[in-house]
Design a protein around this motif. Structure first.
Motif, PDB file in Angstrom:
ATOM      1  N   UNK A 122       0.818  -1.204   0.000  1.00 55.04           N
ATOM      2  CA  UNK A 122       0.000   0.000   0.000  1.00 55.04           C
ATOM      3  C   UNK A 122       0.851   1.253   0.000  1.00 55.04           C
ATOM      4  N   UNK A 123       1.904   1.239   0.826  1.00 55.74           N
ATOM      5  CA  UNK A 123       2.758   2.422   0.964  1.00 55.74           C
ATOM      6  C   UNK A 123       3.525   2.738  -0.309  1.00 55.74           C
ATOM      7  N   UNK A 124       3.790   1.738  -1.108  1.00 59.32           N
ATOM      8  CA  UNK A 124       4.552   1.934  -2.349  1.00 59.32           C
ATOM      9  C   UNK A 124       3.885   2.927  -3.286  1.00 59.32           C
ATOM     10  N   UNK A 125       2.567   2.994  -3.243  1.00 59.55           N
ATOM     11  CA  UNK A 125       1.847   3.901  -4.143  1.00 59.55           C
ATOM     12  C   UNK A 125       2.134   5.369  -3.838  1.00 59.55           C
ATOM     13  N   UNK A 126       2.579   5.663  -2.625  1.00 60.25           N
ATOM     14  CA  UNK A 126       2.832   7.055  -2.254  1.00 60.25           C
ATOM     15  C   UNK A 126       3.888   7.705  -3.137  1.00 60.25           C
TER      16      UNK A 126
END
Length: 326
Positions: free
Chosen positions: A128-132
């Motif tokens: 999820x955090x990778x999309x940031x």
């Protein structure tokens, strides 16, 4: 006893206002046949669903069709006028609700909220955090607003003063632009904007306004937000652009066909937010719209004209049907 037919339940405050004025009935279904039959003995119709033109031909006691909101596309105004029926609406009262929805969806698209939330739940924290890494801020971008009525002005105010966006707009009127809003032609606006917000009414001029040619003029990362009416956008052209990656994404609250079929292509894009025509619906706005519609109904039942009469040419015919004092 006078009958007030509403296509949908009203806010409790509005219901309480009408309690002494007549019998409030809620439509049992929203199909043309049912609405026509149930409006036959109505004095007032409060409108949150499309009315069929034939409704007005058979409703001999009908005094007014009052829109629970602003847009008049749900009322066949010509048919109402021909039948001597007043048409009124409740403008501007949900502008803040719609404007907040616009900013919510713009932020959700820029921060890739849909895919982040999906991958966080399905694949874990790091996925999820990778999309940031590929998200973006609102500040400094240009937001273009098509239609500078109450909703467009509310969007512009929040965008400029709340998020430090550059605000440009196009509108039919030539009145002075609000503070921190610049006017552009529609084609210049489409070319220069990072976020395009449709706030215009549905008219012959705005139908298909966001055409294949105008979509082609947009920047490749442009976001399109539609809170006006579905037919303002050429759906086929927008779907083609989304499939080809020629547009950054879209947030769509209104559609040419409603409800939107569950297998519609819009549901298949990660960069499209679909909402069920609810941008203007909040507890607060429902109270304001309901109270406004009830207030107009009370005026008409008291023999007066509504404050927001939208077909003043009907007055002479209406007064022949309902002379003052009746």
């Amino acid at each position: 006893m006078r009958k007030i037919l509403s296509t949908h339940p009203l806010h409790p405050r509005a219901t309480a206002m009408l309690a002494g004025a007549g019998r409030l009935a809620i439509a049992s279904a929203l199909d043309p046949k049912t609405l026509t039959a149930e409006a036959r003995d109505a004095d007032i119709v409060i409108v949150r669903a499309p009315l069929p033109p034939e409704l007005f031909a058979g409703a001999s006691s009908l005094r007014a069709a009052i829109r629970h909101g602003a847009g008049l596309d749900m009322i066949p105004v010509e048919a109402a006028t021909a039948a001597g029926v007043l048409v009124a609406n409740v403008p501007a009262v949900n502008a803040r609700s719609v404007a907040e929805h616009v900013m919510f969806t713009a932020l959700a698209l820029l921060r890739r909220f849909r895919v982040m939330d999906r991958d966080l739940r399905a694949k874990g924290w790091l996925a999820g955090r990778e999309h940031a890494n590929s998200t973006s801020e609102l500040a400094g971008k240009t937001i273009g607003i098509l239609g500078l009525g109450a909703v467009g002005q509310a969007v512009g105010h929040i965008a400029a003063h709340g998020f430090d966006l550059n605000v440009v707009a196009t509108t039919r009127s030539l009145r002075p632009a609000p503070e921190r809003v610049g006017f552009l032609s529609i084609d210049a606006l489409v070319e220069q904007s990072d976020i395009i917000v449709l706030c215009c009414p549905l008219t012959q001029e705005t139908r298909g306004l966001i055409s294949r040619e105008r979509i082609a003029r947009m920047k490749p990362n442009t976001l399109l937000i539609n809170v006006s009416r579905g037919p303002v956008v050429d759906d086929e052209a927008l779907i083609e652009a989304l499939r080809a990656g020629r547009i950054g994404g879209a947030a769509l609250d209104v559609f040419a066909t409603q409800p939107l079929p569950p297998n519609h292509p819009y549901f298949g894009f990660d960069n499209v937010i679909v909402t069920p025509h609810m941008a203007g619906i909040t507890e607060e706005s429902m109270m304001r719209m309901g109270v406004g519609a009830a207030g107009e109904a009370l005026l008409v039942l008291a023999g007066k004209l509504p404050v927001n009469l939208r077909n003043p040419e009907v007055i002479e015919h209406y007064r022949r049907r309902f002379p003052v004092g009746e």
